[in-house]
Design an enzyme around this catalytic site. Sequence first.
Site, mmCIF file in Angstrom:
data_model
loop_
_atom_site.group_PDB
_atom_site.id
_atom_site.type_symbol
_atom_site.label_atom_id
_atom_site.label_comp_id
_atom_site.label_asym_id
_atom_site.label_seq_id
_atom_site.Cartn_x
_atom_site.Cartn_y
_atom_site.Cartn_z
ATOM 1 N N ASP A 43 34.665 39.131 38.116
ATOM 2 C CA ASP A 43 36.088 39.137 37.798
ATOM 3 C C ASP A 43 36.541 40.588 37.803
ATOM 4 O O ASP A 43 35.744 41.507 37.619
ATOM 5 C CB ASP A 43 36.362 38.490 36.440
ATOM 6 C CG ASP A 43 37.822 38.055 36.294
ATOM 7 O OD1 ASP A 43 38.132 36.908 36.661
ATOM 8 O OD2 ASP A 43 38.648 38.876 35.841
ATOM 9 N N ASP A 78 36.638 44.103 42.007
ATOM 10 C CA ASP A 78 37.894 43.743 42.656
ATOM 11 C C ASP A 78 37.525 42.949 43.902
ATOM 12 O O ASP A 78 36.894 43.476 44.822
ATOM 13 C CB ASP A 78 38.666 45.009 43.011
ATOM 14 C CG ASP A 78 39.989 44.733 43.710
ATOM 15 O OD1 ASP A 78 40.198 43.606 44.202
ATOM 16 O OD2 ASP A 78 40.815 45.658 43.789
ATOM 17 N N TYR A 122 52.025 33.800 49.387
ATOM 18 C CA TYR A 122 50.955 32.940 48.873
ATOM 19 C C TYR A 122 50.687 31.777 49.825
ATOM 20 O O TYR A 122 49.529 31.449 50.105
ATOM 21 C CB TYR A 122 51.353 32.425 47.495
ATOM 22 C CG TYR A 122 50.278 31.650 46.773
ATOM 23 C CD1 TYR A 122 49.109 32.274 46.340
ATOM 24 C CD2 TYR A 122 50.438 30.293 46.494
ATOM 25 C CE1 TYR A 122 48.126 31.570 45.655
ATOM 26 C CE2 TYR A 122 49.464 29.584 45.813
ATOM 27 C CZ TYR A 122 48.320 30.224 45.398
ATOM 28 O OH TYR A 122 47.349 29.521 44.716
ATOM 29 N N LYS A 144 47.109 31.172 51.601
ATOM 30 C CA LYS A 144 46.337 29.950 51.372
ATOM 31 C C LYS A 144 46.242 29.101 52.637
ATOM 32 O O LYS A 144 45.273 28.358 52.824
ATOM 33 C CB LYS A 144 46.950 29.160 50.221
ATOM 34 C CG LYS A 144 46.745 29.822 48.858
ATOM 35 C CD LYS A 144 45.259 30.006 48.555
ATOM 36 C CE LYS A 144 45.009 30.482 47.128
ATOM 37 N NZ LYS A 144 43.571 30.623 46.837
#
Length: 262
Positions: free
Chosen positions: A52, A80, A173, A177
Amino acid sequence: MSTQSPASASSTTEARRFTGRYAFVNAAAGAGIGQAVARALLREGADVAVTDVSARRLERLEADLTAAFPDSRILARVADAGDEQAVAAVFDDVRSEFGRLDLLVNSVGLNRLSAFPDTPLDSWNAVLSASLTSHFLHARAAWPLLERSSAPAVVNVSSLAAEAPVPFGEVAYAAAKGGVLGLTRALAAEGARHGIRANAVMPGLIWNEHLTNGVAGEYVEAYRARRPMGRDGEPEEVADVVLFLGSPDSRHMTGQVLRVAC
């Protein structure tokens, strides 16, 4: 009639499909899908590497997982997911600790809502880096370790936005995706000769703390209006599908997309 909640239903499973197997989950310390996947894998016997970007969240997660699963190996690293060098360093540690990898789960995602004409390039680049490039970087770094597995698999987390975005500023986004779906199919095509399967899950609205903490109300309600089941999905419900795609239960599936709570 059972009164068990969707979340608790998955937590009572007795299956141990991942005993003796090694898995990697990124974006694992947040409130959503990545953490649910990591917990489900450990519950089913896997040794798990988790990453994370937040050191504070990851430290807390590692402590919780170690307490809950004391017999499992848990490798936690801050990284990252969009940083090439950071990802490479993490997989060096995975190679040293595990020797191979049986399952890679890419659950990283970032959405910055912005009306299309007002979307700055740096915002566009940040979303694509976190939500698409990260999947590429992890799959590329994991590939040699997956080739060492007898049943390797990659599961990418896409989104309903890839096919049906709402008109409230998620152009970047949706593009990212959608790219995850193309990447998944390309990995499946190229991975077949190596025995590496690649599939994706496409969640609809999945509950997490961000839905009640700063996410635009009209955006959330637009997705909620589409819910066929009449409720938000639970992260654990997505985790169950991820584990199916990552296990021998789906051994003749590759290049597929399974929708959850859509």
